[in-house]
Design a protein around this motif. Structure first.
Motif, PDB file in Angstrom:
ATOM      1  N   UNK A 198     -27.598 143.990  -4.204  1.00  0.00           N
ATOM      2  CA  UNK A 198     -27.298 142.863  -3.319  1.00  0.00           C
ATOM      3  C   UNK A 198     -25.839 142.856  -2.884  1.00  0.00           C
ATOM      4  N   UNK A 199     -24.895 143.010  -3.818  1.00  0.00           N
ATOM      5  CA  UNK A 199     -23.477 142.891  -3.477  1.00  0.00           C
ATOM      6  C   UNK A 199     -23.018 143.978  -2.515  1.00  0.00           C
ATOM      7  N   UNK A 200     -23.587 145.160  -2.658  1.00  0.00           N
ATOM      8  CA  UNK A 200     -23.161 146.251  -1.785  1.00  0.00           C
ATOM      9  C   UNK A 200     -23.792 146.174  -0.401  1.00  0.00           C
ATOM     10  N   UNK A 201     -24.785 145.307  -0.238  1.00  0.00           N
ATOM     11  CA  UNK A 201     -25.485 145.217   1.048  1.00  0.00           C
ATOM     12  C   UNK A 201     -25.365 143.853   1.717  1.00  0.00           C
ATOM     13  N   UNK A 202     -24.554 142.943   1.148  1.00  0.00           N
ATOM     14  CA  UNK A 202     -24.365 141.634   1.787  1.00  0.00           C
ATOM     15  C   UNK A 202     -22.928 141.172   1.585  1.00  0.00           C
ATOM     16  N   UNK A 203     -22.484 140.314   2.496  1.00  0.00           N
ATOM     17  CA  UNK A 203     -21.115 139.806   2.434  1.00  0.00           C
ATOM     18  C   UNK A 203     -21.045 138.357   1.958  1.00  0.00           C
ATOM     19  N   UNK A 204     -22.181 137.744   1.658  1.00  0.00           N
ATOM     20  CA  UNK A 204     -22.197 136.324   1.296  1.00  0.00           C
ATOM     21  C   UNK A 204     -21.493 136.080  -0.035  1.00  0.00           C
ATOM     22  N   UNK A 205     -20.890 134.895  -0.158  1.00  0.00           N
ATOM     23  CA  UNK A 205     -20.381 134.463  -1.452  1.00  0.00           C
ATOM     24  C   UNK A 205     -21.563 134.370  -2.407  1.00  0.00           C
ATOM     25  N   UNK A 206     -21.474 135.046  -3.542  1.00  0.00           N
ATOM     26  CA  UNK A 206     -22.616 135.128  -4.455  1.00  0.00           C
ATOM     27  C   UNK A 206     -22.301 134.439  -5.772  1.00  0.00           C
ATOM     28  N   UNK A 207     -23.226 133.552  -6.168  1.00  0.00           N
ATOM     29  CA  UNK A 207     -23.095 132.822  -7.431  1.00  0.00           C
ATOM     30  C   UNK A 207     -24.246 133.228  -8.348  1.00  0.00           C
ATOM     31  N   UNK A 208     -23.922 133.650  -9.567  1.00  0.00           N
ATOM     32  CA  UNK A 208     -24.937 133.928 -10.585  1.00  0.00           C
ATOM     33  C   UNK A 208     -24.821 132.827 -11.633  1.00  0.00           C
ATOM     34  N   UNK A 209     -25.864 132.014 -11.758  1.00  0.00           N
ATOM     35  CA  UNK A 209     -25.786 130.799 -12.581  1.00  0.00           C
ATOM     36  C   UNK A 209     -26.782 130.860 -13.736  1.00  0.00           C
ATOM     37  N   UNK A 210     -26.260 130.650 -14.941  1.00  0.00           N
ATOM     38  CA  UNK A 210     -27.107 130.519 -16.127  1.00  0.00           C
ATOM     39  C   UNK A 210     -26.857 129.150 -16.742  1.00  0.00           C
ATOM     40  N   UNK A 211     -27.903 128.325 -16.807  1.00  0.00           N
ATOM     41  CA  UNK A 211     -27.777 126.953 -17.307  1.00  0.00           C
ATOM     42  C   UNK A 211     -28.258 126.870 -18.745  1.00  0.00           C
ATOM     43  N   UNK A 212     -27.318 126.633 -19.659  1.00  0.00           N
ATOM     44  CA  UNK A 212     -27.675 126.397 -21.060  1.00  0.00           C
ATOM     45  C   UNK A 212     -28.011 124.925 -21.264  1.00  0.00           C
ATOM     46  N   UNK A 213     -27.410 124.054 -20.457  1.00  0.00           N
ATOM     47  CA  UNK A 213     -27.666 122.626 -20.495  1.00  0.00           C
ATOM     48  C   UNK A 213     -27.618 122.097 -19.067  1.00  0.00           C
ATOM     49  N   UNK A 214     -28.187 120.902 -18.809  1.00  0.00           N
ATOM     50  CA  UNK A 214     -28.170 120.366 -17.445  1.00  0.00           C
ATOM     51  C   UNK A 214     -26.747 120.248 -16.900  1.00  0.00           C
ATOM     52  N   UNK A 215     -26.573 120.565 -15.631  1.00  0.00           N
ATOM     53  CA  UNK A 215     -25.254 120.522 -15.019  1.00  0.00           C
ATOM     54  C   UNK A 215     -24.616 119.132 -15.123  1.00  0.00           C
ATOM     55  N   UNK A 216     -25.449 118.093 -15.068  1.00  0.00           N
ATOM     56  CA  UNK A 216     -24.921 116.727 -15.113  1.00  0.00           C
ATOM     57  C   UNK A 216     -24.253 116.397 -16.443  1.00  0.00           C
ATOM     58  N   UNK A 217     -24.608 117.122 -17.502  1.00  0.00           N
ATOM     59  CA  UNK A 217     -24.046 116.818 -18.821  1.00  0.00           C
ATOM     60  C   UNK A 217     -22.803 117.656 -19.131  1.00  0.00           C
ATOM     61  N   UNK A 218     -22.359 118.466 -18.174  1.00  0.00           N
ATOM     62  CA  UNK A 218     -21.153 119.276 -18.359  1.00  0.00           C
ATOM     63  C   UNK A 218     -19.922 118.370 -18.293  1.00  0.00           C
ATOM     64  N   UNK A 219     -19.059 118.468 -19.290  1.00  0.00           N
ATOM     65  CA  UNK A 219     -17.826 117.676 -19.294  1.00  0.00           C
ATOM     66  C   UNK A 219     -16.726 118.322 -18.468  1.00  0.00           C
ATOM     67  N   UNK A 220     -16.653 119.642 -18.512  1.00  0.00           N
ATOM     68  CA  UNK A 220     -15.516 120.333 -17.907  1.00  0.00           C
ATOM     69  C   UNK A 220     -15.944 121.728 -17.446  1.00  0.00           C
ATOM     70  N   UNK A 221     -15.373 122.154 -16.325  1.00  0.00           N
ATOM     71  CA  UNK A 221     -15.614 123.500 -15.818  1.00  0.00           C
ATOM     72  C   UNK A 221     -14.336 124.315 -15.995  1.00  0.00           C
TER      73      UNK A 221
END
Length: 716
Positions: free
Chosen positions: A537-560
């Motif tokens: 994918x990265x070598x064939x597209x120019x889009x900003x790419x996000x790879x996301x793994x959620x261990x807990x719901x995003x709403x419960x995250x205190x800090x990034x």
């Protein structure tokens, strides 16, 4: 004949089905009809309540059901004010909120006491209680500001903070006066009140977030989450009453406590706002209208005099406070309108004060009639004052909000290619759909006109009818999830011989700017996965790419925690991914902690000055050893690693070991990998961003920062 017997013919109506039907018809029709007359829907509901109430056509009584629903509506308004407030802005403006709070409390108190004694000829204690009614106010106009999308404006933050200050002080005055009448104001009274308020504040502000984070992590059922939030609101309100202050204070503090657990873009927030605006808040406004007694206004000169004096005094004092705040803080005229519109409406605390004062008997007449602390003329005058001040407040707030909203819309004008944000989410696992949609709505800019794209790829050579149906169901689930946040999602079902080719093909065909890839929470990230990602994918597209793994719901995250490599600011896609990270904080209220080389931090700090969020910045230059960062990372932190495509400016060979670094240092944390976009800026910008040797360091920094500032301004 039987049908006629079951229809009520006497007034007021008592049939619960018919009563509820009438209220629903009012909630439906009043805003539509009065909207054509340019009358705010809030005012329309109050007027409708006056027409159908006991002092109007007497269709309905203001009975326990109306009072219960109205109380819930009032608490809802205060809860939403605390829930939607920008916490970072709220903290920064605490001194300004205190200034406005003192203006809007002291000015009405001083003028109100003088008016009560010298114009209305009241006793000192009655005049003090009357002045406390002028000092308090209710955020009646807040739903209007929410409709226009200006609730995060600094003037709104200051007004909400000032409201809490003046209402608490006004209600304390009420408690002291009642205590004095009962002979309870002594040292023990003050100690008990102080301790109870401190204990109440600690429980709501420190214990509630812990309970909320635990519940939202453990239970994902949407109905259970909503009922839990509603229960917390009423628990906080009840604890406030136990502490000796009004329930509205508890509702507001509960909103503050849960603020960062319920992002503005989340399905839960959408449900909270929907139910409140559709049911509870209209019930409250209709209930306020039912209190209006126009007969007293036209039949009793004393009531006319008291109502006129009270209305003029309250409105004048609130305007003076808003004007002084505007001049002191150098605000615009429209921001002054917001402050005045939010602070002029008298309702909840005013009703509490007047009803308590009316029920306090201080003596008897020779005829045996009770002498009340606040007489009937003040009671009727207060109702008229509520109607008039709410009318003024809604018109003024609507004008200010509309002007600011139009002004904000104009700032969204920018280059066409930047205004066409398109976010693609390839999905194949039903278990990751919800978090991927939530994450995508979190990074989405307000200027996004296309919503989200969800993609499922069915392999041509191995697909079966069962797999086709499964793919369609997953896409339907994604669409439902996006709809629950009021975000449009376009479903894309593609048949291809290769998943990578399918994704890259869709990216090119739909001009995708951002790609969000999910990673199953139960699996460890591997070099094999990153290798396929990089080579495919990265070598064939120019889009900003996000790879996301959620261990807990995003709403419960205190800090990034964001870890940025050296020379990241020289990448073409720097500003694009940085805006998305900024959006995470804007939409969730979570704190950002940046680790980056000092050169990159200079730009980040300059952006922070103009587009403030709650963030911390630390200099860090070693990419291959995260032990120092890992020592500060906590359980509820999310790790964001900014990587780079091979042969790009910020690429580092150690990035090939990303899976080992994550497994070693952050095995139990959610994480996001970001690969910057590789197109989308002009040649002039490239000179400043990609060729630092062409400009002196400070000029290069200014050039990069200026371009990034313009991009942020257009996307905020």
């Amino acid at each position: 004949m039987v049908f006629l017997n079951i229809i009520e013919t006497s007034l007021p109506l008592t049939n619960p089905v018919l009563k509820f039907l009438i209220i629903l018809i009012i909630i439906l029709i009043a805003p539509i009809f009065l909207g054509k007359l340019k009358i705010p829907h809030i005012l329309g509901l109050i007027i409708a309540g006056a027409i159908i109430g006991p002092n109007g056509f007497n269709l309905l009584l203001r009975d326990s059901s109306i009072i219960l629903s109205g109380t819930a509506g009032l608490l809802y308004i205060m809860f939403l004010a605390g829930l939607e407030i920008d916490m970072a802005e709220f903290k920064r403006n605490s001194a300004k909120s205190f200034l406005f709070g003192m203006y809007t409390f002291l000015i009405p108190m001083i003028i109100g006491i003088l008016v009560g004694i010298y114009i209305l000829d009241f006793s000192t204690i009655t005049s003090v209680l009357l002045a406390s009614m002028f000092a308090s106010h209710t955020l009646i106009a807040y739903p209007i500001l929410s409709k226009f999308g200006v609730t995060k404006n600094r003037a709104v933050n200051i007004s909400v903070g000032g409201t809490m200050i003046t209402d608490i002080l006004a209600l304390l005055v009420l408690a002291v006066i009642v205590g004095m009448h009962n002979g309870e104001v002594n040292m023990q009274f003050w100690i008990k009140l102080s301790i109870s308020i401190l204990v109440f504040g600690f429980i709501v502000l420190y214990v509630f977030p812990i309970i909320g984070r635990w519940f939202l992590k453990k239970y994902q059922d949407k109905v259970s989450q909503y009922i839990f939030v509603l229960a917390m609101v009423f628990l906080g309100s009840f604890l406030a009453e136990l502490a000796g202050v009004e329930a509205i204070i508890g509702a507001f503090l509960t909103g503050l406590a849960l603020n960062r657990l319920i992002p503005t873009t989340s399905p839960l927030m959408n449900r909270i706002e929907f139910v409140g605006n559709a049911i509870f808040i209209p019930f409250f406004l209709i209930g306020v209208g039912m209190l209006v007694n126009y007969k007293a206004f036209i039949s009793d000169f004393e009531t006319i005099k008291v109502a006129a004096v009270m209305t003029i005094t309250a409105t004048s004092c609130k305007y003076i406070a808003a004007w002084l705040t505007q001049k002191s803080l150098n605000f615009s005229i429209d921001e002054r309108r917001l402050i005045f519109g939010l602070s002029n409406a008298q309702a909840a605390a005013t009703l509490a004060a007047v009803l308590i004062g009316y029920n306090v008997i201080i003596g008897e007449t020779p005829d045996g009639e009770p002498i009340r602390l606040l007489g009937e003329s003040i009671l009727n005058g207060a109702i008229i004052m509520i109607l008039i001040t709410c009318t003024i407040a809604t018109f003024v707030a609507q004008k200010g909000a509309r002007n600011l909203s139009l002004s904000g819309t104009q700032t969204l004008e920018r280059e066409e290619n930047e205004n066409e944000e398109r976010i693609l989410i390839p999905i194949s696992n039903p278990e990751t759909v919800e978090e991927l949609i939530n994450f995508s709505t979190l990074i989405k800019s307000k200027s996004n006109k296309h919503g989200l794209y969800a993609l499922n790829i069915v392999l041509n050579n191995t697909s079966t009818e069962e797999e086709n149906q499964r793919a369609k169901k997953i896409l339907e689930k994604a669409e439902d999830m996006a709809a629950s946040t009021d975000v449009f999602l376009q479903r894309l079902l593609r048949y291809d011989f290769n998943i990578t080719n399918g994704i890259t093909g869709v990216i090119k065909e739909n001009n995708i700017t951002d790609l969000v890839l999910g990673f199953h929470s139960g699996k460890a990230i591997s070099e094999n996965f990153l290798g396929k990602l990089t080579n495919g994918i990265l070598s064939n597209s120019d889009a900003t790419t996000f790879v996301y793994k959620a261990v807990q719901p995003m709403a419960t995250i205190k800090r990034h925690v964001i870890i940025i490599p050296a020379f990241a600011e020289n990448e073409i896609g720097f500003r694009f991914w940085l805006l998305k990270v900024w959006n995470i904080s804007r939409n969730s209220g979570a704190k950002l902690l940046f680790y980056a080389p000092s050169r990159t931090l200079e730009i980040l700090l300059e952006i922070q000055k103009l587009h403030q969020i709650e963030a911390e910045f630390k200099s860090y230059n070693t990419w291959n050893n995260f032990s120092e960062i890992a020592a500060e990372v906590m359980v509820d932190d999310n790790i964001i690693l900014v990587l780079s495509r091979e042969n790009q400016t910020s690429y580092n060979k150690e990035m090939n070991k990303t899976s080992d670094l994550i497994t070693t240092y952050f095995p139990n944390n959610s994480f996001i990998l970001i690969y910057p976009r590789q197109n989308g800026v002009s040649e002039e910008v490239l000179m400043g961003l990609n060729n630092p040797s062409l400009l002196p360091p400070i000029e290069r920094l200014d050039k990069a920062a200026k371009d990034i500032f313009n991009y942020f301004k257009g996307s905020s």
